[in-house]
Write a protein that holds these residues in place. Sequence first.
Motif, PDB file in Angstrom:
ATOM      1  N   LEU A  88      17.651  -9.898  17.749  1.00 28.04           N
ATOM      2  CA  LEU A  88      18.224  -9.208  18.554  1.00 28.04           C
ATOM      3  C   LEU A  88      19.493  -9.082  18.711  1.00 28.04           C
ATOM      4  CD1 LEU A  88      16.791 -10.267  22.127  1.00 28.04           C
ATOM      5  CD2 LEU A  88      16.407  -8.080  21.113  1.00 28.04           C
ATOM      6  N   ILE A  89      19.970  -7.803  17.945  1.00 31.11           N
ATOM      7  CA  ILE A  89      21.257  -7.523  17.312  1.00 31.11           C
ATOM      8  C   ILE A  89      21.953  -7.112  18.512  1.00 31.11           C
ATOM      9  CG2 ILE A  89      20.471  -7.488  15.199  1.00 31.11           C
ATOM     10  CD1 ILE A  89      20.784  -4.714  15.114  1.00 31.11           C
ATOM     11  N   ASP A  90      23.035  -6.659  18.337  1.00 36.59           N
ATOM     12  CA  ASP A  90      24.376  -6.059  18.815  1.00 36.59           C
ATOM     13  C   ASP A  90      24.656  -4.709  17.946  1.00 36.59           C
ATOM     14  OD1 ASP A  90      27.076  -5.261  20.427  1.00 36.59           O
ATOM     15  OD2 ASP A  90      27.878  -6.782  20.206  1.00 36.59           O
ATOM     16  N   SER A  91      24.688  -3.228  18.902  1.00 34.64           N
ATOM     17  CA  SER A  91      24.198  -2.519  18.072  1.00 34.64           C
ATOM     18  C   SER A  91      25.675  -2.075  18.201  1.00 34.64           C
ATOM     19  CB  SER A  91      23.716  -1.305  19.422  1.00 34.64           C
ATOM     20  OG  SER A  91      24.500  -1.149  20.087  1.00 34.64           O
ATOM     21  N   THR A  92      26.742  -2.599  18.390  1.00 35.98           N
ATOM     22  CA  THR A  92      27.832  -1.897  18.258  1.00 35.98           C
ATOM     23  C   THR A  92      28.574  -2.722  17.009  1.00 35.98           C
ATOM     24  OG1 THR A  92      29.827  -3.581  19.700  1.00 35.98           O
ATOM     25  CG2 THR A  92      28.517  -1.368  20.407  1.00 35.98           C
ATOM     26  N   GLN A  93      27.511  -3.633  16.226  1.00 31.21           N
ATOM     27  CA  GLN A  93      28.178  -4.469  15.240  1.00 31.21           C
ATOM     28  C   GLN A  93      27.060  -4.233  14.441  1.00 31.21           C
ATOM     29  OE1 GLN A  93      28.760  -8.967  16.242  1.00 31.21           O
ATOM     30  NE2 GLN A  93      30.297  -8.039  18.000  1.00 31.21           N
ATOM     31  N   PRO A  94      27.023  -3.274  13.586  1.00 31.17           N
ATOM     32  CA  PRO A  94      26.003  -3.458  12.447  1.00 31.17           C
ATOM     33  C   PRO A  94      25.955  -3.880  11.431  1.00 31.17           C
ATOM     34  CG  PRO A  94      26.964  -1.568  12.618  1.00 31.17           C
ATOM     35  CD  PRO A  94      28.201  -2.158  13.443  1.00 31.17           C
ATOM     36  N   TYR A  95      26.987  -5.006  10.607  1.00 33.27           N
ATOM     37  CA  TYR A  95      27.135  -6.032  10.370  1.00 33.27           C
ATOM     38  C   TYR A  95      25.886  -7.490  10.605  1.00 33.27           C
ATOM     39  CZ  TYR A  95      30.410  -8.190  13.428  1.00 33.27           C
ATOM     40  OH  TYR A  95      30.987  -8.450  14.050  1.00 33.27           O
ATOM     41  N   SER A  96      25.455  -6.861  11.791  1.00 33.37           N
ATOM     42  CA  SER A  96      25.334  -8.293  12.568  1.00 33.37           C
ATOM     43  C   SER A  96      23.257  -8.082  12.530  1.00 33.37           C
ATOM     44  CB  SER A  96      25.234  -8.531  14.503  1.00 33.37           C
ATOM     45  OG  SER A  96      24.384  -7.715  15.067  1.00 33.37           O
ATOM     46  N   LYS A  97      22.643  -7.151  12.133  1.00 28.86           N
ATOM     47  CA  LYS A  97      21.209  -6.417  11.508  1.00 28.86           C
ATOM     48  C   LYS A  97      20.972  -7.768  10.671  1.00 28.86           C
ATOM     49  CE  LYS A  97      19.914  -2.828  11.172  1.00 28.86           C
ATOM     50  NZ  LYS A  97      19.406  -1.195  10.629  1.00 28.86           N
ATOM     51  N   LEU A  98      21.276  -8.224   9.534  1.00 28.73           N
ATOM     52  CA  LEU A  98      20.933  -9.534   8.730  1.00 28.73           C
ATOM     53  C   LEU A  98      21.804 -10.443   9.652  1.00 28.73           C
ATOM     54  CD1 LEU A  98      20.385  -7.484   5.695  1.00 28.73           C
ATOM     55  CD2 LEU A  98      18.604  -7.886   7.338  1.00 28.73           C
ATOM     56  N   GLY A  99      21.570 -11.065   9.986  1.00 30.24           N
ATOM     57  CA  GLY A  99      22.104 -12.516  10.351  1.00 30.24           C
ATOM     58  C   GLY A  99      21.959 -13.885  10.215  1.00 30.24           C
ATOM     59  N   SER A 100      21.857 -14.508  10.502  1.00 25.85           N
ATOM     60  CA  SER A 100      20.798 -15.795  10.160  1.00 25.85           C
ATOM     61  C   SER A 100      20.183 -16.233  11.612  1.00 25.85           C
ATOM     62  CB  SER A 100      22.143 -17.303  10.095  1.00 25.85           C
ATOM     63  OG  SER A 100      23.466 -16.904   8.931  1.00 25.85           O
ATOM     64  N   ASP A 183      13.259  -1.085  12.845  1.00 23.85           N
ATOM     65  CA  ASP A 183      13.691  -1.218  13.786  1.00 23.85           C
ATOM     66  C   ASP A 183      13.197  -1.194  14.652  1.00 23.85           C
ATOM     67  OD1 ASP A 183      15.892  -0.429  16.425  1.00 23.85           O
ATOM     68  OD2 ASP A 183      17.324   0.358  14.926  1.00 23.85           O
ATOM     69  N   GLN A 184      12.916  -2.000  16.180  1.00 18.00           N
ATOM     70  CA  GLN A 184      12.058  -2.140  16.861  1.00 18.00           C
ATOM     71  C   GLN A 184      12.957  -0.937  18.692  1.00 18.00           C
ATOM     72  OE1 GLN A 184       8.597  -3.724  16.993  1.00 18.00           O
ATOM     73  NE2 GLN A 184       9.436  -3.811  15.178  1.00 18.00           N
ATOM     74  N   GLY A 185      14.330  -0.856  18.406  1.00 16.71           N
ATOM     75  CA  GLY A 185      14.160   0.353  19.528  1.00 16.71           C
ATOM     76  C   GLY A 185      15.306  -0.474  20.375  1.00 16.71           C
ATOM     77  N   ALA A 186      15.750  -0.041  21.705  1.00 14.50           N
ATOM     78  CA  ALA A 186      16.811  -0.563  22.743  1.00 14.50           C
ATOM     79  C   ALA A 186      15.556  -1.532  23.440  1.00 14.50           C
ATOM     80  CB  ALA A 186      16.936  -0.168  23.269  1.00 14.50           C
ATOM     81  N   TRP A 187      17.032  -2.604  23.496  1.00 15.16           N
ATOM     82  CA  TRP A 187      16.429  -4.204  24.245  1.00 15.16           C
ATOM     83  C   TRP A 187      17.230  -4.814  24.979  1.00 15.16           C
ATOM     84  CZ3 TRP A 187      17.118  -8.998  26.295  1.00 15.16           C
ATOM     85  CH2 TRP A 187      15.233  -9.631  26.481  1.00 15.16           C
ATOM     86  N   PRO A 188      16.341  -5.181  26.243  1.00 17.03           N
ATOM     87  CA  PRO A 188      15.053  -5.105  26.867  1.00 17.03           C
ATOM     88  C   PRO A 188      14.453  -3.882  27.105  1.00 17.03           C
ATOM     89  CG  PRO A 188      16.156  -5.652  28.753  1.00 17.03           C
ATOM     90  CD  PRO A 188      17.066  -5.532  28.181  1.00 17.03           C
ATOM     91  N   ALA A 189      13.574  -3.672  26.892  1.00 20.40           N
ATOM     92  CA  ALA A 189      12.471  -1.717  26.819  1.00 20.40           C
ATOM     93  C   ALA A 189      12.703  -1.591  28.980  1.00 20.40           C
ATOM     94  CB  ALA A 189      11.554  -2.156  26.631  1.00 20.40           C
TER      95      ALA A 189
END
Length: 192
Positions: A88-100, A183-189
């Motif tokens: 689960l990522i923060d959509s306002t922080q694109p760099y968080s996509k490939l975090g740890s 990208d599985q989309g907005a969460w929670p659905a």
Amino acid sequence: MIKQSAAITLLAAMLAGCATAPAPVASPSSNDGVDGLACVGAIGAAAPGLVEAPNPPLMAQAQRQSGNGYLCSARSYVVTQPVRLYRLIDSTQPYSKLGSFWSFERPTGTRDDYRAKFAICKQWSQLDRLLSCDVRPGSMIVVGTTQSADCGDGITYAKTAANQVFVPNDGLAGIVHTGGCVDQGAWPAAGN
């Protein structure tokens, strides 16, 4: 006589040093965190495509003391075939996509439930978008139980038995161990 006196003084100093030496510290049990405090639960059986391979430096990156998030107990593995993970990522922080920090399981429930399960403070992530990726073969990862987190705003999350996956991605350094992302989309659905 002076040599004998000096030898006796040296021997006395050495014996005194032995008498005041600290007792050896017991090593923590396999279910203790890095601070020696007990973790909750156990690390699950290795997922298909993972082979346990001790890597203390990588485990040290993934674990923190109580109250600091990350992992409590930990085991390191080498990836032998692609392993699907969810984040689960923060959509306002694109760099968080490939975090740890990732999970073997697709998230369910509410955002608050997920925060409590994995000890994720609100200031760390909005947890509003779901991403799935494969960890590449040859990568090293760490799997462990969830460490507690003190969010500093009066909210704390306890240690849990929930297993997390630490992938040593570092996008700024160009080190990425995940690929085939969807990208599985907005969460929670809607409806959750």
